[in-house]
Design an enzyme around this catalytic site. Sequence first.
Site, PDB file in Angstrom:
ATOM      1  N   GLY A  47       0.650  -1.249   0.138  1.00 43.59           N
ATOM      2  CA  GLY A  47       0.046   0.002   0.038  1.00 43.59           C
ATOM      3  C   GLY A  47       0.734   1.283  -0.061  1.00 43.59           C
ATOM      4  O   GLY A  47       2.134   1.344   0.382  1.00 43.59           O
ATOM      5  N   GLN A  52       2.852  10.144   1.440  1.00 39.70           N
ATOM      6  CA  GLN A  52       4.193   9.292   1.261  1.00 39.70           C
ATOM      7  C   GLN A  52       5.064   9.509  -0.005  1.00 39.70           C
ATOM      8  O   GLN A  52       6.405   9.379   0.200  1.00 39.70           O
ATOM      9  CB  GLN A  52       4.079   7.790   1.295  1.00 39.70           C
ATOM     10  N   CYS A  89       6.075   0.005   7.088  1.00 39.81           N
ATOM     11  CA  CYS A  89       6.027   0.956   6.184  1.00 39.81           C
ATOM     12  C   CYS A  89       6.765   1.482   5.424  1.00 39.81           C
ATOM     13  O   CYS A  89       7.903   1.722   5.880  1.00 39.81           O
ATOM     14  CB  CYS A  89       5.247   2.164   7.185  1.00 39.81           C
ATOM     15  N   LEU A  90       6.420   1.793   4.085  1.00 38.35           N
ATOM     16  CA  LEU A  90       7.605   2.288   3.176  1.00 38.35           C
ATOM     17  C   LEU A  90       8.261   3.683   3.783  1.00 38.35           C
ATOM     18  O   LEU A  90       9.458   3.998   3.490  1.00 38.35           O
ATOM     19  CB  LEU A  90       7.076   2.493   1.915  1.00 38.35           C
ATOM     20  N   HIS A 131      -4.282   1.269   7.708  1.00 38.09           N
ATOM     21  CA  HIS A 131      -3.102   1.882   7.557  1.00 38.09           C
ATOM     22  C   HIS A 131      -2.652   3.009   6.547  1.00 38.09           C
ATOM     23  O   HIS A 131      -2.487   4.061   6.922  1.00 38.09           O
ATOM     24  CB  HIS A 131      -2.070   0.986   7.204  1.00 38.09           C
ATOM     25  N   GLU A 132      -3.520   2.947   5.451  1.00 39.03           N
ATOM     26  CA  GLU A 132      -3.233   3.952   4.582  1.00 39.03           C
ATOM     27  C   GLU A 132      -4.236   5.129   4.750  1.00 39.03           C
ATOM     28  O   GLU A 132      -3.779   6.289   4.408  1.00 39.03           O
ATOM     29  CB  GLU A 132      -3.705   3.429   3.066  1.00 39.03           C
ATOM     30  N   HIS A 135      -2.613   7.581   7.060  1.00 40.06           N
ATOM     31  CA  HIS A 135      -1.415   8.250   6.473  1.00 40.06           C
ATOM     32  C   HIS A 135      -2.074   9.405   5.917  1.00 40.06           C
ATOM     33  O   HIS A 135      -1.484  10.899   5.884  1.00 40.06           O
ATOM     34  CB  HIS A 135      -1.086   7.659   5.132  1.00 40.06           C
TER      35      HIS A 135
HETATM   36 NI    NI Z   1       2.745   3.326   5.500  1.00 36.17          NI
END
Ligand code: NI
Length: 162
Positions: A47, A52, A89-90, A131-132, A135
């Site tokens: 995701g 991000q 998480c990226l 999670h997304e 963000h």
């Molecule tokens: Ni993330």
Amino acid sequence: MAIRSIRIIDQDDVLRKHARKVEKFDERLHTLLNDMAETMAAGNGVGLAAPQVGVLKRCCVIDVGEGLIELVNPEIVSREGEVTVIEGCLSVPDRAGKVVRPEKVKVKAQDRNGEPIEVEGEGILAVCLCHELDHLDGILYVDKMIEDATEEMRQKSGGDAQ
Ligand code: NI
């Protein structure tokens, strides 16, 4: 399409800001969504949310292995159950943590053309949706983490990056 640079925790305030509602479903939005899907795939993520990549728009992409999902202006409309999962998480590289999430969620959103859509997720998809969406409000999983799981992630394959 292009790979955009992923913003990293503690290096970029943009991850902590509240993203704005998308009003224009134009070429610019489509390019953003295309680039986000490519950036997510390049990072082996499941995701990715627009903040991000430094864009404060309420949209995200998800692919938990069941095909690409694009969500614009998403909102959780119902949640059910509770489960403790390991997340990565990226934007928080090389770390993982345990987070309590709902088992099932239903999300209302719009597609890239502004048409209303609904997505129901359970398991990893439910986790990823939560999670997304976090963000988009400047929330990272580390804010909700009940325990660090970085070592566990290194030993096995837990902690999908999102
Ligand atoms: Ni993330």
